[in-house]
Design a protein around this motif. Structure first.
Motif, mmCIF file in Angstrom:
data_model
loop_
_atom_site.group_PDB
_atom_site.id
_atom_site.type_symbol
_atom_site.label_atom_id
_atom_site.label_comp_id
_atom_site.label_asym_id
_atom_site.label_seq_id
_atom_site.Cartn_x
_atom_site.Cartn_y
_atom_site.Cartn_z
ATOM 1 N N PRO A 1 0.814 -1.219 0.000
ATOM 2 C CA PRO A 1 0.000 0.000 0.000
ATOM 3 C C PRO A 1 0.844 1.265 0.000
ATOM 4 N N THR A 2 0.263 2.312 -0.518
ATOM 5 C CA THR A 2 0.871 3.629 -0.535
ATOM 6 C C THR A 2 0.283 4.447 0.604
ATOM 7 N N VAL A 3 1.126 5.190 1.329
ATOM 8 C CA VAL A 3 0.660 6.084 2.391
ATOM 9 C C VAL A 3 0.609 7.504 1.843
ATOM 10 N N HIS A 4 -0.517 8.161 2.062
ATOM 11 C CA HIS A 4 -0.727 9.536 1.621
ATOM 12 C C HIS A 4 -0.974 10.411 2.839
ATOM 13 N N ALA A 5 -0.700 11.699 2.711
ATOM 14 C CA ALA A 5 -1.009 12.669 3.762
ATOM 15 C C ALA A 5 -1.389 13.977 3.095
ATOM 16 N N ALA A 6 -2.470 14.591 3.581
ATOM 17 C CA ALA A 6 -2.914 15.856 3.001
ATOM 18 C C ALA A 6 -3.911 16.541 3.920
ATOM 19 N N ALA A 7 -4.007 17.848 3.761
ATOM 20 C CA ALA A 7 -5.086 18.597 4.406
ATOM 21 C C ALA A 7 -6.386 18.253 3.684
ATOM 22 N N LEU A 8 -7.482 18.398 4.381
ATOM 23 C CA LEU A 8 -8.783 18.051 3.831
ATOM 24 C C LEU A 8 -9.039 18.746 2.490
ATOM 25 N N ASP B 1 -5.433 0.945 -1.807
ATOM 26 C CA ASP B 1 -5.191 -0.322 -2.481
ATOM 27 C C ASP B 1 -4.726 -0.022 -3.906
ATOM 28 N N LEU B 2 -4.591 -1.038 -4.714
ATOM 29 C CA LEU B 2 -4.092 -0.850 -6.084
ATOM 30 C C LEU B 2 -5.007 0.020 -6.935
ATOM 31 N N GLY C 1 -4.424 -6.649 10.393
ATOM 32 C CA GLY C 1 -3.356 -7.619 10.604
ATOM 33 C C GLY C 1 -2.339 -7.651 9.480
ATOM 34 N N ASN C 2 -2.503 -6.779 8.498
ATOM 35 C CA ASN C 2 -1.587 -6.724 7.353
ATOM 36 C C ASN C 2 -0.580 -5.585 7.440
ATOM 37 N N GLY C 3 -0.484 -4.929 8.587
ATOM 38 C CA GLY C 3 0.512 -3.870 8.765
ATOM 39 C C GLY C 3 0.100 -2.494 8.283
ATOM 40 N N LEU C 4 -1.170 -2.311 7.927
ATOM 41 C CA LEU C 4 -1.604 -1.012 7.421
ATOM 42 C C LEU C 4 -1.521 0.067 8.493
ATOM 43 N N VAL C 5 -2.008 -0.243 9.695
ATOM 44 C CA VAL C 5 -1.956 0.738 10.772
ATOM 45 C C VAL C 5 -0.500 1.031 11.131
ATOM 46 N N ARG C 6 0.348 0.014 11.109
ATOM 47 C CA ARG C 6 1.773 0.231 11.382
ATOM 48 C C ARG C 6 2.357 1.227 10.393
ATOM 49 N N LEU C 7 2.037 1.079 9.111
ATOM 50 C CA LEU C 7 2.521 2.018 8.097
ATOM 51 C C LEU C 7 2.048 3.444 8.383
#
Length: 148
Positions: free
Chosen positions: A3-10, A56-57, A92-98
């Protein structure tokens, strides 16, 4: 899964993605956890609020969290992590960890807090968060205030 992690203002999130983020939060916090409360609390609109999410993809949000700034009575600011969740079938797939890895990296050495569901206290301890007050009940779910 990569997965790709993104961050942005609303204001910088396209409407389809924003809808997916809000739908994910409602699906988890309101429907799944059976907590009838105003999920859309106005805090996402604050100028300093940052939304984080994994996709996701197909680009659909599959996990999300937000970083807020609490203004304290003495005029100082304290960062607050909240609304952390992942799609039920992908836990359980590490998404929250990312997500938390990214948020903690963005926070750096500044102090931050979160209110963890009690059963997740040890998970947040991985990033240096420690209990910072008595357990409390929010919407029928035990929570622990934590600080880093």
């Amino acid at each position: 899964m990569n997965p790709t992690v993104h961050a942005a203002a609303l204001a910088d999130i396209d409407p389809v993605t924003l809808y997916g983020l809000m739908q994910l939060r409602v699906d988890v916090f309101v429907v799944e956890q059976e907590c009838a409360y105003p999920e859309l609390d106005g805090r996402d609109l604050e100028p300093s609020a940052v939304q984080y999410w994994c996709t996701d993809l197909d680009g659909a949000p599959i996990a999300t969290a937000r970083l807020l700034t609490d203004e304290l009575p003495d005029g100082t600011a304290l960062l607050r992590i909240g609304r952390v969740c992942a799609r039920h079938e992908l836990r359980g797939n590490g998404l929250v960890r990312l997500l938390i890895d990214r948020i903690v990296s963005d926070i750096g050495d500044r102090p931050s807090v979160l209110d963890a569901q009690a059963h997740l206290e040890q998970m947040y301890a991985r990033w240096g968060y420690v209990a910072d007050g008595p357990q409390f009940i929010e919407d029928g779910i035990p929570h622990v205030p934590m600080r880093r």
